[in-house]
Enzyme design. Sequence first.
Site, PDB file in Angstrom:
ATOM      1  N   GLN A 248       0.850  -1.189   0.000  1.00 46.71           N
ATOM      2  CA  GLN A 248       0.000   0.000   0.000  1.00 46.71           C
ATOM      3  C   GLN A 248       0.880   1.231   0.000  1.00 46.71           C
ATOM      4  O   GLN A 248       1.775   1.361   0.851  1.00 46.71           O
ATOM      5  CB  GLN A 248      -0.890  -0.026   1.237  1.00 46.71           C
ATOM      6  CG  GLN A 248      -1.730   1.203   1.461  1.00 46.71           C
ATOM      7  CD  GLN A 248      -2.436   1.125   2.796  1.00 46.71           C
ATOM      8  OE1 GLN A 248      -3.186   0.194   3.060  1.00 46.71           O
ATOM      9  NE2 GLN A 248      -2.183   2.088   3.663  1.00 46.71           N
ATOM     10  N   GLY A 249       0.679   2.158  -0.929  1.00 49.50           N
ATOM     11  CA  GLY A 249       1.467   3.371  -1.022  1.00 49.50           C
ATOM     12  C   GLY A 249       0.654   4.586  -0.636  1.00 49.50           C
ATOM     13  O   GLY A 249       0.185   5.326  -1.518  1.00 49.50           O
TER      14      GLY A 249
ATOM     15  N   SER B 146       4.344  -1.473   4.030  1.00 49.94           N
ATOM     16  CA  SER B 146       4.609  -2.829   4.509  1.00 49.94           C
ATOM     17  C   SER B 146       4.886  -3.781   3.352  1.00 49.94           C
ATOM     18  O   SER B 146       4.112  -3.831   2.387  1.00 49.94           O
ATOM     19  CB  SER B 146       3.413  -3.341   5.318  1.00 49.94           C
ATOM     20  OG  SER B 146       3.190  -2.527   6.442  1.00 49.94           O
TER      21      SER B 146
ATOM     22  N   GLU C  59      -8.643  -2.341   6.523  1.00 49.44           N
ATOM     23  CA  GLU C  59      -7.402  -2.603   7.251  1.00 49.44           C
ATOM     24  C   GLU C  59      -7.659  -2.643   8.748  1.00 49.44           C
ATOM     25  O   GLU C  59      -7.216  -3.556   9.442  1.00 49.44           O
ATOM     26  CB  GLU C  59      -6.364  -1.529   6.938  1.00 49.44           C
ATOM     27  CG  GLU C  59      -5.078  -1.680   7.751  1.00 49.44           C
ATOM     28  CD  GLU C  59      -4.124  -0.522   7.586  1.00 49.44           C
ATOM     29  OE1 GLU C  59      -2.907  -0.728   7.747  1.00 49.44           O
ATOM     30  OE2 GLU C  59      -4.578   0.603   7.310  1.00 49.44           O
TER      31      GLU C  59
ATOM     32  N   GLU D 104      -2.173   9.212  17.407  1.00 48.16           N
ATOM     33  CA  GLU D 104      -2.717  10.561  17.414  1.00 48.16           C
ATOM     34  C   GLU D 104      -3.849  10.696  16.384  1.00 48.16           C
ATOM     35  O   GLU D 104      -4.907  11.270  16.677  1.00 48.16           O
ATOM     36  CB  GLU D 104      -1.611  11.575  17.106  1.00 48.16           C
ATOM     37  CG  GLU D 104      -0.564  11.714  18.206  1.00 48.16           C
ATOM     38  CD  GLU D 104       0.463  10.590  18.212  1.00 48.16           C
ATOM     39  OE1 GLU D 104       1.266  10.526  19.159  1.00 48.16           O
ATOM     40  OE2 GLU D 104       0.466   9.759  17.273  1.00 48.16           O
TER      41      GLU D 104
END
Length: 374
Positions: free
Chosen positions: A118-119, A153, A236, A357
């Site tokens: 995933q970019g 990843s 995800e 956060e």
Amino acid sequence: MGAPLVDLKDDADEATFRSALRDWLVANAATDDRRAWSRALYDAGYAGLTWPTEHGGAGLPARYQAILAEECARAGASDHHNVIGLNMVGPSLIRFGTPAQQATHLRRILTGEDLFCQGFSEPDAGSDLAAVRTRAVPVPGGYMITGEKVWSSYAHLADFCLLLARTGPEASRHAGLTCFLLNLRTAGVTVRPLRMITGDADFGQIVLDDVRVGDDAVLGEPGGGWRVAMTTLAHERGTFGITLTARLVRAFDRLLTTVRDVGAEHDPLVRRTVAELYVDVLALRHTGYRALSTMERSGMPGPESSVLKLHWSHTHQRLVAFAARLAAASGEPTWTAYWQHEQLRSRGNTLEGGTSEVLRGVIAEHVAGLPRSR
């Protein structure tokens, strides 16, 4: 009206599925070869359990995916190595992909022949996807992409990347983003593994230097990348969340073994900490099943999946830090080395999959209903 009750017990069909899976895992030892293990799971019918049958899946409720995650963790085996392709890219392809894109990728995701990364994250954007600076400029027949992605990843192992790039002006924020299915073997793409403090390289850097892609690489509508990205991230934090919880249960079991091996099972302070961790682990498991119940009703993970990921991160960090201190104090070498490695790796838990956060902001706005703070 209160939230629906969550039943953690298997019904008859689920119990049969779990029993057969346990037998299969005993008979089929996991291998470190990612593609071979993924293919074995596919051949046995354990890949794409929740995918629609018309797209090669089993069409089962989400709790069957939870059973797979729990039993693989229990057996010390990995579930499907194409975790990003299977749990994130695949559902987005099913929802937004063209028939040609689905025919090209879906089966190969299930078999593990095509590994996806995933970019999304970037050096100057972090978890703020609306601040993406990687740019895709329209050219005849497609786009020219330039930019950089980090913390992707398994990028150095992947064949394809679900890439988010800006196709509109920066001021357009969400409206100026487009998602692409990028072949990482395309000219101009450079992938470098990022070495972590453990010495492992689970993440990668993707540098894009005038990378040319066709119009057929666009997933969804041009300029509609924010919607695709949000769908991907929801899956995800929803489907992968139950895998994280299953792994946490496995880590807790190893903590109990460590406590007994170092002779600390009667120490009152150790017993108190173990009990506190057990409560947290059990609460996370219930939260995971509650998120699954939401997904089974609506077809999409709910915002409570962000609660699951946030608290998993901090609970896992506390568990491994406690285990590392306990093992080191005892001088037992095997568990000391194991837990020291796990503690170092856990530092990334509050960064990967959305920083703590950012997740707190999501929870405040979408679960608690508070106004945006920025």
